[in-house]
Write an enzyme that holds these catalytic residues in place. Sequence first.
Site, mmCIF file in Angstrom:
data_model
loop_
_atom_site.group_PDB
_atom_site.id
_atom_site.type_symbol
_atom_site.label_atom_id
_atom_site.label_comp_id
_atom_site.label_asym_id
_atom_site.label_seq_id
_atom_site.Cartn_x
_atom_site.Cartn_y
_atom_site.Cartn_z
ATOM 1 N N ASN A 19 0.875 -1.179 0.000
ATOM 2 C CA ASN A 19 0.000 0.000 0.000
ATOM 3 C C ASN A 19 0.909 1.225 0.000
ATOM 4 O O ASN A 19 1.449 1.596 1.035
ATOM 5 C CB ASN A 19 -0.891 -0.040 1.245
ATOM 6 C CG ASN A 19 -1.704 1.236 1.419
ATOM 7 O OD1 ASN A 19 -1.799 2.050 0.496
ATOM 8 N ND2 ASN A 19 -2.290 1.413 2.602
ATOM 9 N N TRP A 20 1.068 1.823 -1.174
ATOM 10 C CA TRP A 20 2.013 2.943 -1.298
ATOM 11 C C TRP A 20 1.486 4.217 -0.640
ATOM 12 O O TRP A 20 2.227 5.194 -0.503
ATOM 13 C CB TRP A 20 2.327 3.225 -2.768
ATOM 14 C CG TRP A 20 3.089 2.139 -3.477
ATOM 15 C CD1 TRP A 20 3.472 0.917 -2.970
ATOM 16 C CD2 TRP A 20 3.564 2.174 -4.832
ATOM 17 N NE1 TRP A 20 4.147 0.209 -3.934
ATOM 18 C CE2 TRP A 20 4.231 0.954 -5.089
ATOM 19 C CE3 TRP A 20 3.493 3.119 -5.859
ATOM 20 C CZ2 TRP A 20 4.807 0.654 -6.327
ATOM 21 C CZ3 TRP A 20 4.076 2.826 -7.093
ATOM 22 C CH2 TRP A 20 4.727 1.605 -7.314
ATOM 23 N N LYS A 21 0.195 4.223 -0.309
ATOM 24 C CA LYS A 21 -0.439 5.443 0.233
ATOM 25 C C LYS A 21 -0.166 6.607 -0.730
ATOM 26 O O LYS A 21 -0.049 6.383 -1.940
ATOM 27 C CB LYS A 21 0.043 5.705 1.658
ATOM 28 C CG LYS A 21 -0.134 4.452 2.537
ATOM 29 C CD LYS A 21 -0.007 4.704 4.001
ATOM 30 C CE LYS A 21 -0.194 3.387 4.742
ATOM 31 N NZ LYS A 21 -0.238 3.546 6.186
ATOM 32 N N HIS A 103 -9.600 1.334 4.678
ATOM 33 C CA HIS A 103 -8.337 1.542 5.400
ATOM 34 C C HIS A 103 -8.591 2.501 6.561
ATOM 35 O O HIS A 103 -9.379 3.445 6.438
ATOM 36 C CB HIS A 103 -7.268 2.105 4.445
ATOM 37 C CG HIS A 103 -5.913 2.109 5.072
ATOM 38 N ND1 HIS A 103 -5.522 3.098 5.952
ATOM 39 C CD2 HIS A 103 -4.887 1.237 4.989
ATOM 40 C CE1 HIS A 103 -4.291 2.813 6.373
ATOM 41 N NE2 HIS A 103 -3.885 1.685 5.804
ATOM 42 N N GLU A 105 -6.999 4.921 7.675
ATOM 43 C CA GLU A 105 -6.776 6.339 7.381
ATOM 44 C C GLU A 105 -8.006 6.942 6.718
ATOM 45 O O GLU A 105 -8.334 8.106 6.951
ATOM 46 C CB GLU A 105 -5.503 6.504 6.517
ATOM 47 C CG GLU A 105 -4.254 6.299 7.366
ATOM 48 C CD GLU A 105 -3.024 5.795 6.623
ATOM 49 O OE1 GLU A 105 -2.993 5.836 5.380
ATOM 50 O OE2 GLU A 105 -2.083 5.346 7.314
ATOM 51 N N GLU A 174 -5.569 -4.636 10.609
ATOM 52 C CA GLU A 174 -4.538 -3.618 10.806
ATOM 53 C C GLU A 174 -4.834 -2.838 12.085
ATOM 54 O O GLU A 174 -5.653 -1.905 12.061
ATOM 55 C CB GLU A 174 -4.524 -2.643 9.623
ATOM 56 C CG GLU A 174 -4.157 -3.274 8.309
ATOM 57 C CD GLU A 174 -3.519 -2.267 7.355
ATOM 58 O OE1 GLU A 174 -2.427 -2.535 6.876
ATOM 59 O OE2 GLU A 174 -4.116 -1.201 7.136
ATOM 60 N N GLY A 180 2.350 2.564 10.758
ATOM 61 C CA GLY A 180 3.320 3.642 10.585
ATOM 62 C C GLY A 180 4.001 4.077 11.873
ATOM 63 O O GLY A 180 4.689 5.092 11.905
ATOM 64 N N SER A 218 3.273 -1.891 10.459
ATOM 65 C CA SER A 218 4.715 -1.946 10.720
ATOM 66 C C SER A 218 5.332 -3.322 10.451
ATOM 67 O O SER A 218 6.216 -3.766 11.184
ATOM 68 C CB SER A 218 5.019 -1.474 12.149
ATOM 69 O OG SER A 218 4.636 -0.110 12.302
ATOM 70 N N GLY A 239 2.749 -1.038 4.321
ATOM 71 C CA GLY A 239 2.792 0.387 3.987
ATOM 72 C C GLY A 239 4.214 0.832 3.725
ATOM 73 O O GLY A 239 4.783 0.604 2.651
ATOM 74 N N GLY A 240 4.829 1.462 4.720
ATOM 75 C CA GLY A 240 6.158 2.063 4.577
ATOM 76 C C GLY A 240 7.177 1.144 3.922
ATOM 77 O O GLY A 240 7.915 1.563 3.007
HETATM 78 P P1 PGA Z 1 2.714 0.482 7.707
HETATM 79 O O1 PGA Z 1 1.249 0.693 7.064
HETATM 80 O O2 PGA Z 1 3.247 -0.817 7.158
HETATM 81 O O3 PGA Z 1 3.505 1.680 7.233
HETATM 82 O O4 PGA Z 1 2.540 0.433 9.171
HETATM 83 C C1 PGA Z 1 0.382 -0.386 6.834
HETATM 84 C C2 PGA Z 1 -0.911 0.126 6.232
HETATM 85 O O5 PGA Z 1 -1.388 1.189 6.647
HETATM 86 O O6 PGA Z 1 -1.498 -0.517 5.343
#
Ligand code: PGA
Length: 256
Positions: A19-21, A103, A105, A174, A180, A218, A239-240
């Site tokens: 997930n590149w966001k 998600h 967010e 999640e 993050g 994470s 994500g990251g």
């Molecule tokens: P993260 O994000 O790996 O940076 O914690 C995961 C996500 O939000 O899908």
Amino acid sequence: MVATHAGKPGGRRRLVVGNWKMNGTHEANNALLSALKGADLSASDVVVCPPTPYLCAVADLLAGSPVRWGAQDCSHHAPGAYTGEVAAAMLAELGCTFVIVGHSERRAMHAESDALVAEKAEKALDHGLVPIVCVGETLAEREAGATGSVVERQLAAVLDRLGDRISGCVVAYEPVWAIGTGKTASPDEAQAVHALLRSTLRDRSSSGEAVRILYGGSVKPENAAELFAQPDIDGGLIGGASLKASDFIAICRAAA
Ligand code: PGA
């Protein structure tokens, strides 16, 4: 349709989704995808979800590669007068296989309700996409002992709407406090929630055993193998670490 094999109960094949966001540039995307194309990632299903404006270019770059692509969200509406929205039908036309819905967010920053997330999942299925339905508790909810009831409520909204069509979805657990932040749920903590989700999926649908449940929050090369070794963790939503080729490739290999 994504192939399955007999690696886990229900024939669930491991799946790793990046997930590149809201990250990327043409240059960075080219470099990242060239590295992914050059690695042998065939032992699990691998998907990248770039920001929508890059989907066309990503589709071109990934042509001929086993790596699939998806989107980070879709509208619950059919095409029409919805400024700024992107229809599931359009994502399907761009060759997307998957779309993330719900998600945390988006739930937090765009006030997306459980019911709206379920509608988005339905629209995705209607257009041949696999919705990746995200669920997860905040830190306050965890500390109040509400983790189980929160994720069950979020999943129930989707099950109520989709019934047996849940077999066409992926679920991603999640924990919001792990996204993050560098804090990861321990493999035991994550497995306990996955087992709960699995038992609900099994109770509510004859195909519940086959639904893949990803862990996200994470995930890094250092913790991926132990998380993916848990009986009800079928891969990760990353994500990251999905933005750095060497990390993402290492995580995909940990799932193999
Ligand atoms: P993260 O994000 O790996 O940076 O914690 C995961 C996500 O939000 O899908």
